[in-house]
Design a protein around this motif. Structure first.
Motif, mmCIF file in Angstrom:
data_model
loop_
_atom_site.group_PDB
_atom_site.id
_atom_site.type_symbol
_atom_site.label_atom_id
_atom_site.label_comp_id
_atom_site.label_asym_id
_atom_site.label_seq_id
_atom_site.Cartn_x
_atom_site.Cartn_y
_atom_site.Cartn_z
ATOM 1 N N LYS A 1 37.289 8.466 35.975
ATOM 2 C CA LYS A 1 37.056 8.866 37.194
ATOM 3 C C LYS A 1 37.594 7.837 38.463
ATOM 4 O O LYS A 1 38.118 8.187 39.239
ATOM 5 N N THR A 2 36.993 6.646 38.119
ATOM 6 C CA THR A 2 37.328 5.655 39.105
ATOM 7 C C THR A 2 38.333 4.496 38.965
ATOM 8 O O THR A 2 38.935 3.939 39.645
ATOM 9 N N ASP B 1 33.310 7.008 33.691
ATOM 10 C CA ASP B 1 33.433 6.324 34.698
ATOM 11 C C ASP B 1 34.814 5.691 34.992
ATOM 12 O O ASP B 1 35.200 5.867 36.386
#
Length: 619
Positions: free
Chosen positions: A335-336, A332
Motif C-alpha cells: 500500500k505505502t 502495508d
C-alpha cells in the motif's frame, strides 16, 4: 511538438525502410554537397585560371609599351596636342602586337587605353574591333576606377564587346597612371567550360548516389531477413528459453549467439533461483499489485500448512485466520511502498498462531517499476518457546540467588541478636542490659534497612516524569555528598544542557549512590569528577550523558559483570542493592548504565538518559 509528431507519422516503421532512409541521407546529402562544393570550387578555379591568364596577357602588353605613350609619340615625331593624330600614330605602333597576342589566344580581346587622350588606342583582334579605336569609355565603366586608384581589377558583365570577363591592369610610368591595359574573354566561353565541368560532377554524383542506394537496398534486405529470423526466435523463447536461434553470418549472427547465451544464462539463473527458494528454510511469498499470491516456496507451505496449488492466485489475506485483525507488513508495503525489516509479530496462520520474524519489500521489474511485493518469513516459534524456558530457568536461578543472599544478609544480624539475648538471659546486671541494648537495636535497624531496600527493589514505583535540569540536580547532590567524603570533587557540566523529562528524585538517588560508591573507593587525597553532556544515540535519539569518575582502587575484572546483581557487594557493610536499584531506575527511564574500571586506576560509571520520555517505549 506537433510538427515533430507529424513528421514521425511519415517516417518508415520497418528497419529496412529506416536503413534506406538513413542511407539516402548518408549517401545523397554528402555526395550532393560534395558535388556542389566541387562545382563551386571548380568554377572558382576556372575563373581564377582565366583571370591569371588574362592578367598575364595584360602584362605582356604592358612590357611591349616600353617607356609609355609619350615616348612612342616622340619617336614618331608627334605630340599629344593633336588628339586624332596621336591616336592614329599610337594605334599604328601597338596594333600589330595586340593582334599577335589575340591571334595566339583565340576568343581573347586585348587593348590599350590612354588616360591623357581619353581614348581606346587599340583593340585586338583589330579585324573585329578596330571601329572602337578612338572612342572613350563611358563614365560608369570600371576602367575609370582602375585609372583613379592605380590598382588592377577584374570585372564580369556587359562591356564594349559584350558579356565578358575583363582583367584591367593600370599602366604606371614614373608613379603616374597613364592608362590601362585590358585582356578579356567572352563569358560564354567560360560558361561553356564550366557547364562541361558541371556535367561531369553531376554524372559522378548521380552515379555515386545510385550505387550507394543499390548497395544499401541489397544490404537492408539481408539485414531485415536476418533480424526477422532473430525476432521469430525471440518470440519462441518467450515460452521456451531452451529454444536456440540459428545464427546468420556476420555481426547479426554474433547478436544471435549472444542472445542464445543470455537465454541459457537466464534459464540457469531461473533454475538456480527456484532451487534456492525450494532449499532455504525461510518462507518466501510474493504477491502482485492486487494482493494476490503469485509465488510461494515449500518452506512457506510447510510453515503455514497450505499447498501452493491452493493459494496461488488467491488473496494474501486467505492465509490468515478468518475475522482476525492482523496488521500485515506485506500489505502495508504493497500500500505505502515502505519496506519492513526484521519485524517480530504473531502471525495468525490457518492452523495455529506462529511467532515470525517478517521482512517485506517491493518487487520491481528490470525497468525498476514496482510490480508487487515479497515477504520473507522466519519461524521463531520454537526459539521463543526455548527462550521462555531459559528465562524461566534464569528467573528461578535469580530467585535462588536472591533467597541465598537474603538468607545470608538476615542471618548475620539474627545471629548477633540471638547471642546478645542468650547472654542477657542469665544476666541480672542492669548495666549489662544498657550496654548491649543499643547493639541489639543497631542489628534490628540493619534488618529493617535491608527489608526496606528489598521492598523498594521488589516493588518499584513508576517514575514521576517532569522536566528536570540535570545540572541543578547534580549541584544539589554534590553538596550533600561532599560533606561525607574527603576526596576532592570536580564538576564539568555542559552549560547548554537541555531539560530532561525524568523523575528527578529517582535520578538524585542514582547519582547520590554513584558518588557515595566513588567516595568509598577513593582515598582522601583522590578526586571524583562528575561530567554532563548531550549526544545523539541510536535512531537519532538525543540523550543526556552523566558520568561519575574516580581515581580509586577500581573493580576487579571478574566482578564487573556482577556489580548490578542484587546482594553482590565488595564492601564489608554493603547490602548489594544500591547499583541494582540504580539499574532499575535507569531502565524505567529507557536509558542505559555502563561501568568501565581499571584496578588501581579508577572507575567510570556512565548514564545515558533520553531527553524525551516516551511512555510507549514501556509497552
Amino acid at each position: 511538438m506537433r510538427s515533430v509528431e507529424w513528421l514521425r507519422g511519415y517516417l518508415p516503421n520497418t528497419l529496412r525502410g529506416k536503413l534506406l532512409l538513413v542511407s539516402l541521407a548518408v549517401v545523397f546529402l554528402p555526395i550532393s554537397l560534395t558535388g556542389y562544393l566541387l562545382e563551386r570550387e571548380g568554377r572558382q578555379a576556372l575563373v581564377q585560371e582565366k583571370t591569371e591568364k588574362l592578367f598575364g596577357l595584360a602584362r605582356l602588353l604592358d612590357a611591349n609599351l616600353g617607356p609609355g605613350y609619350d615616348a612612342l609619340l616622340a619617336d614618331a615625331g608627334q605630340s599629344g596636342d593633336d588628339r586624332e593624330a596621336a591616336i592614329r600614330s599610337l594605334s599604328a605602333k601597338l596594333t600589330p602586337f595586340t593582334d599577335l597576342v589575340a591571334a595566339a589566344n583565340p576568343g581573347v580581346g586585348v587593348g590599350y587605353y590612354s588616360k591623357a587622350l581619353n581614348a581606346i588606342i587599340t583593340y585586338g583582334p583589330s579585324r573585329d574591333y578596330s571601329t572602337t579605336v578612338g572612342t572613350s569609355i563611358p563614365p560608369e565603366h570600371p576602367g575609370w576606377r582602375v585609372l583613379e586608384s592605380g590598382h588592377k581589377a577584374v570585372e564580369s558583365g556587359p562591356q564594349v564587346r559584350g558579356f565578358i570577363l575583363n582583367a584591367m591592369l593600370p599602366i604606371l610610368r614614373d608613379g603616374t597612371v597613364i592608362g590601362y591595359i585590358w585582356a578579356n574573354e567572352l563569358s560564354d566561353d567560360v560558361e561553356r567550360q564550366a557547364a562541361a565541368m558541371d556535367r561531369s560532377v553531376l554524372t559522378v554524383s548521380v552515379g555515386g548516389i545510385l550505387l550507394g542506394l543499390g548497395l544499401t537496398h541489397a544490404l537492408s534486405r539481408r539485414i531485415a531477413r536476418d533480424i526477422r529470423g532473430i525476432n521469430e526466435g525471440l518470440m519462441l523463447m518467450r515460452s521456451d528459453l531452451g529454444h536456440v536461434i540459428a545464427p546468420p553470418s556476420g555481426e547479426v549472427g554474433e547478436i544471435a549467439v549472444e542472445i542464445n547465451s543470455m537465454a541459457r544464462a537466464l534459464l540457469d539463473a531461473r533454475s538456480l533461483t527456484e532451487n534456492i527458494l525450494n532449499s532455504i528454510a525461510d518462507g518466501v511469498i510474493a504477491v502482485d499489485w492486487a494482493g494476490q499470491v503469485t509465488a510461494i516456496n515449500p518452506a512457506a507451505e510447510q510453515m503455514l500448512g497450505v499447498a501452493a496449488a491452493g493459494v496461488i492466485g488467491k488473496p494474501y489475506e486467505s492465509l490468515f485466520k478468518p475475522d482476525h485483525r492482523f496488521a500485515s507488513p506485506l500489505l502495508d508495503t504493497l500500500k505505502t511502498g515502505r519496506p519492513h525489516v526484521g519485524v517480530a509479530l504473531d502471525f495468525p496462520a490457518p492452523k495455529q498462531t506462529l511467532y515470525l520474524n517478517v521482512s517485506s519489500s517491493l518487487l520491481r521489474n528490470s525497468r525498476g517499476e514496482a510490480i508487487g511485493a515479497v515477504v520473507v518469513l522466519k519461524d521463531l516459534t520454537e526459539q521463543r518457546r526455548l527462550r521462555t524456558q531459559i528465562m524461566r530457568a534464569d528467573r528461578l536461578a535469580a530467585l535462588g540467588e536472591l533467597v541465598a543472599g537474603l538468607a545470608h544478609e538476615v542471618r548475620n544480624p539474627l545471629t548477633s541478636i540471638r547471642g546478645f539475648m542468650q547472654f542477657l538471659e542469665s544476666c541480672e546486671d542492669i548495666k549489662e542490659w544498657q550496654r548491649y541494648a543499643p547493639l541489639i537495636v543497631r542489628q534490628v535497624d540493619s534488618l529493617n534497612r535491608l527489608v526496606t531496600e528489598l521492598l523498594e527493589f521488589g516493588r518499584p514505583r513508576p517514575p514521576a516524569i517532569r522536566s528536570v535540569q540535570l545540572n541543578d540536580l547534580i549541584h544539589e547532590v554534590s553538596l550533600l555528598a561532599g560533606r561525607k567524603t574527603g576526596a576532592r570533587m570536580a564538576l564539568d557540566l555542559a552549560p547548554d544542557l537541555p531539560l530532561v523529562e525524568a523523575d528527578g528524585e529517582a535520578l538524585k538517588q542514582v547519582v547520590l549512590n554513584l558518588i557515595i560508591n566513588a567516595s568509598q573507593a577513593t582515598p582522601e587525597t583522590g578526586s571524583i569528577r562528575v561530567v554532563t553532556a548531550a549526544e545523539t544515540g541510536e535512531g537519532d535519539r538525543r540523550v543526556a550523558i552523566v558520568a561519575v569518575a574516580d581515581d580509586g582502587e577500581g573493580i576487579a575484572p571478574e566482578n564487573l559483570d556482577k556489580v548490578f546483581d542484587p546482594f553482590f557487594s565488595t564492601k564489608p557493610n554493603g547490602t548489594g542493592l544500591g547499583l541494582a536499584m540504580a539499574h532499575r531506575i535507569v531502565d524505567a527511564h529507557h536509558g542505559t548504565i555502563t561501568i568501565a574500571s581499571t584496578p588501581g586506576a579508577g572507575t567510570t560509571v556512565t548514564l545515558r538518559i533520553p531527553f524525551l520520555h516516551s511512555p510507549a517505549d514501556q509497552a
